[in-house]
Design an enzyme around this catalytic site. Structure first.
Site, PDB file in Angstrom:
ATOM      1  N   ASP A   1      -5.041   3.182  11.113  1.00  0.00           N
ATOM      2  CA  ASP A   1      -6.176   2.755  11.472  1.00  0.00           C
ATOM      3  C   ASP A   1      -6.334   2.666  13.123  1.00  0.00           C
ATOM      4  O   ASP A   1      -6.347   3.510  13.656  1.00  0.00           O
ATOM      5  CB  ASP A   1      -6.835   1.527  10.456  1.00  0.00           C
ATOM      6  CG  ASP A   1      -8.265   1.386  10.668  1.00  0.00           C
ATOM      7  OD1 ASP A   1      -8.976   2.454  10.687  1.00  0.00           O
ATOM      8  OD2 ASP A   1      -8.576   0.087  10.549  1.00  0.00           O
TER       9      ASP A   1
ATOM     10  N   ARG B   1      -5.446   0.086  -6.242  1.00  0.00           N
ATOM     11  CA  ARG B   1      -3.854   0.535  -5.774  1.00  0.00           C
ATOM     12  C   ARG B   1      -3.418   1.528  -7.109  1.00  0.00           C
ATOM     13  O   ARG B   1      -2.697   2.483  -6.546  1.00  0.00           O
ATOM     14  CB  ARG B   1      -2.940  -0.506  -5.833  1.00  0.00           C
ATOM     15  CG  ARG B   1      -3.214  -1.501  -4.592  1.00  0.00           C
ATOM     16  CD  ARG B   1      -1.892  -2.419  -4.165  1.00  0.00           C
ATOM     17  NE  ARG B   1      -2.051  -3.499  -3.315  1.00  0.00           N
ATOM     18  CZ  ARG B   1      -2.216  -3.496  -1.988  1.00  0.00           C
ATOM     19  NH1 ARG B   1      -2.377  -2.397  -1.289  1.00  0.00           N
ATOM     20  NH2 ARG B   1      -2.617  -4.645  -1.138  1.00  0.00           N
TER      21      ARG B   1
ATOM     22  N   GLU C   1       4.080   4.287   6.129  1.00  0.00           N
ATOM     23  CA  GLU C   1       2.877   3.674   6.043  1.00  0.00           C
ATOM     24  C   GLU C   1       1.861   4.525   5.315  1.00  0.00           C
ATOM     25  O   GLU C   1       1.813   5.757   5.244  1.00  0.00           O
ATOM     26  CB  GLU C   1       2.347   3.463   7.485  1.00  0.00           C
ATOM     27  CG  GLU C   1       1.041   2.744   7.765  1.00  0.00           C
ATOM     28  CD  GLU C   1       1.193   1.189   7.131  1.00  0.00           C
ATOM     29  OE1 GLU C   1       1.343   1.136   5.964  1.00  0.00           O
ATOM     30  OE2 GLU C   1       0.899   0.337   8.096  1.00  0.00           O
ATOM     31  N   ASP C   2       0.847   3.786   4.530  1.00  0.00           N
ATOM     32  CA  ASP C   2       0.035   4.470   3.779  1.00  0.00           C
ATOM     33  C   ASP C   2      -0.995   5.227   4.730  1.00  0.00           C
ATOM     34  O   ASP C   2      -1.605   6.284   4.666  1.00  0.00           O
ATOM     35  CB  ASP C   2      -0.816   3.297   2.888  1.00  0.00           C
ATOM     36  CG  ASP C   2      -1.091   2.303   3.307  1.00  0.00           C
ATOM     37  OD1 ASP C   2      -0.806   1.854   4.800  1.00  0.00           O
ATOM     38  OD2 ASP C   2      -1.458   1.086   2.609  1.00  0.00           O
TER      39      ASP C   2
ATOM     40  N   ASP D   1      -5.913  -0.346  -1.099  1.00  0.00           N
ATOM     41  CA  ASP D   1      -6.723  -1.405  -2.234  1.00  0.00           C
ATOM     42  C   ASP D   1      -7.988  -1.931  -1.359  1.00  0.00           C
ATOM     43  O   ASP D   1      -8.025  -1.740  -0.229  1.00  0.00           O
ATOM     44  CB  ASP D   1      -5.810  -2.608  -2.285  1.00  0.00           C
ATOM     45  CG  ASP D   1      -5.780  -3.629  -1.007  1.00  0.00           C
ATOM     46  OD1 ASP D   1      -5.152  -2.976  -0.277  1.00  0.00           O
ATOM     47  OD2 ASP D   1      -6.063  -4.797  -1.069  1.00  0.00           O
TER      48      ASP D   1
ATOM     49  N   PHE E   1     -13.977   3.477   4.686  1.00  0.00           N
ATOM     50  CA  PHE E   1     -12.849   2.545   4.096  1.00  0.00           C
ATOM     51  C   PHE E   1     -12.760   3.327   2.716  1.00  0.00           C
ATOM     52  O   PHE E   1     -13.693   3.656   1.933  1.00  0.00           O
ATOM     53  CB  PHE E   1     -13.560   1.402   3.964  1.00  0.00           C
ATOM     54  CG  PHE E   1     -12.615   0.301   3.240  1.00  0.00           C
ATOM     55  CD1 PHE E   1     -11.650  -0.171   3.945  1.00  0.00           C
ATOM     56  CD2 PHE E   1     -12.761   0.057   1.806  1.00  0.00           C
ATOM     57  CE1 PHE E   1     -10.784  -1.029   3.327  1.00  0.00           C
ATOM     58  CE2 PHE E   1     -12.054  -0.804   1.105  1.00  0.00           C
ATOM     59  CZ  PHE E   1     -10.619  -1.196   1.847  1.00  0.00           C
TER      60      PHE E   1
ATOM     61  N   LYS F   1      -6.395   7.911  10.818  1.00  0.00           N
ATOM     62  CA  LYS F   1      -8.021   7.813  11.080  1.00  0.00           C
ATOM     63  C   LYS F   1      -7.960   8.110  12.773  1.00  0.00           C
ATOM     64  O   LYS F   1      -7.977   6.997  13.374  1.00  0.00           O
ATOM     65  CB  LYS F   1      -8.658   6.507  10.762  1.00  0.00           C
ATOM     66  CG  LYS F   1      -8.976   6.284   9.490  1.00  0.00           C
ATOM     67  CD  LYS F   1      -9.628   4.893   9.071  1.00  0.00           C
ATOM     68  CE  LYS F   1      -9.873   4.610   7.564  1.00  0.00           C
ATOM     69  NZ  LYS F   1     -10.021   3.355   7.455  1.00  0.00           N
TER      70      LYS F   1
ATOM     71  N   GLY G   1       0.908  -1.146   0.019  1.00  0.00           N
ATOM     72  CA  GLY G   1       0.150  -0.051   0.130  1.00  0.00           C
ATOM     73  C   GLY G   1       0.705   1.272   0.065  1.00  0.00           C
ATOM     74  O   GLY G   1       0.218   2.376  -0.409  1.00  0.00           O
TER      75      GLY G   1
HETATM   76  P1  5GP Z   1      -4.188  -0.866  11.413  1.00  0.00           P
HETATM   77  O1  5GP Z   1      -3.036  -1.920  11.916  1.00  0.00           O
HETATM   78  O2  5GP Z   1      -3.754   0.502  11.844  1.00  0.00           O
HETATM   79  O3  5GP Z   1      -5.805  -1.076  11.938  1.00  0.00           O
HETATM   80  O4  5GP Z   1      -4.373  -1.053   9.841  1.00  0.00           O
HETATM   81  C1  5GP Z   1      -3.438  -0.305   8.995  1.00  0.00           C
HETATM   82  C2  5GP Z   1      -3.582  -1.298   7.734  1.00  0.00           C
HETATM   83  O5  5GP Z   1      -4.775  -1.525   7.309  1.00  0.00           O
HETATM   84  C3  5GP Z   1      -2.827  -0.215   6.444  1.00  0.00           C
HETATM   85  O6  5GP Z   1      -1.590  -0.465   6.576  1.00  0.00           O
HETATM   86  C4  5GP Z   1      -4.028  -0.445   5.383  1.00  0.00           C
HETATM   87  O7  5GP Z   1      -2.927  -1.674   4.747  1.00  0.00           O
HETATM   88  C5  5GP Z   1      -5.220  -1.074   6.182  1.00  0.00           C
HETATM   89  N1  5GP Z   1      -6.131  -0.137   6.165  1.00  0.00           N
HETATM   90  C6  5GP Z   1      -6.599   0.669   7.051  1.00  0.00           C
HETATM   91  N2  5GP Z   1      -7.533   1.400   6.928  1.00  0.00           N
HETATM   92  C7  5GP Z   1      -7.826   1.347   5.515  1.00  0.00           C
HETATM   93  C8  5GP Z   1      -8.710   1.757   4.688  1.00  0.00           C
HETATM   94  O8  5GP Z   1      -9.570   2.660   4.721  1.00  0.00           O
HETATM   95  N3  5GP Z   1      -8.518   1.382   3.213  1.00  0.00           N
HETATM   96  C9  5GP Z   1      -7.833   0.263   2.982  1.00  0.00           C
HETATM   97  N4  5GP Z   1      -7.657   0.095   1.609  1.00  0.00           N
HETATM   98  N5  5GP Z   1      -6.906  -0.155   3.779  1.00  0.00           N
HETATM   99  C10 5GP Z   1      -6.968   0.361   5.033  1.00  0.00           C
END
Ligand code: 5GP
Length: 183
Positions: free
Chosen positions: A110, A173, A106-107, A167, A160, A139, A52
């Protein structure tokens, strides 16, 4: 407008963040990183979290004004549109980071599960000297960790999104702009 919508598998997405706004956020983050690292004597590692973060890291890298090394890692914690909460180390680091300063790219952050587990692993297991976190998107309503996020491009509500590296089951992507799920 209906024509602006895109369809990926069973879901429809609508325009959310324009490419120009993403680039402006990357410009801002690059300035902050340059202010902290410009003139450094070591060679910091810029760590791209695959897949990502490829577009984000690519844009960021071109703006960094100090000698740095690009390293990648592949992790996974997402399936479909919900975070699974478990961070899987799918592919190891493409290079050793022992004793190095690392900037994680990091993209999106969350819950923060991925980034916190990755930082811990880099410090405890891989022996990095210092780890900073740089994320294109955050977020804040979902992020529930105490870990400081050093560089944040843009904060967004909890929805989302796809595009610019992000993706939905590996689709989307390649889209230049960011789209949000249309529910
Ligand atoms: P976390 O571990 O912070 O909950 O999630 C991080 C990862 O979840 C990110 O690197 C990404 O790959 C994915 N992710 C979180 N939110 C989104 C979103 O809104 N859309 C997409 N496509 N991926 C997300």
């Amino acid at each position: 407008m209906k024509e602006d919508r895109i369809q990926l598998f069973d879901k429809t997405f609508k325009p959310y963040i324009r490419h120009e706004q993403i680039i402006a956020a990357i410009d801002k983050v690059a300035e902050e990183i340059n202010a902290d690292y410009r003139g450094c004597q070591d060679i910091p590692v810029v760590l791209c979290v695959l897949n990502g973060s490829i577009p984000f890291t690519g844009e960021l890298l071109q703006r960094l004004e100090f000698n740095c090394q690009l390293v990648s890692i592949k992790l996974s914690s997402y399936q479909g549109t919900q975070s699974t909460g478990t961070v899987l180390n799918v592919m190891g680091l493409t290079s050793n980071v022992r004793g190095r300063r690392v900037i994680i790219c990091e993209d999106i952050v969350d819950t923060g599960n991925t980034i916190v587990a990755l930082k811990e692993m880099l410090l405890d297991k891989e022996g990095a000297a210092d780890v900073r976190i740089c994320t294109m998107l955050l977020k804040p309503d979902v992020y529930d960790k105490n870990e400081k996020l050093d560089y944040v491009g843009m904060s967004i509500p909890n929805a989302f999104i796809v595009g610019f590296g992000l993706d939905y089951n590996e689709l989307g992507r390649n889209i230049k702009d960011i789209y949000v799920i249309d529910e």
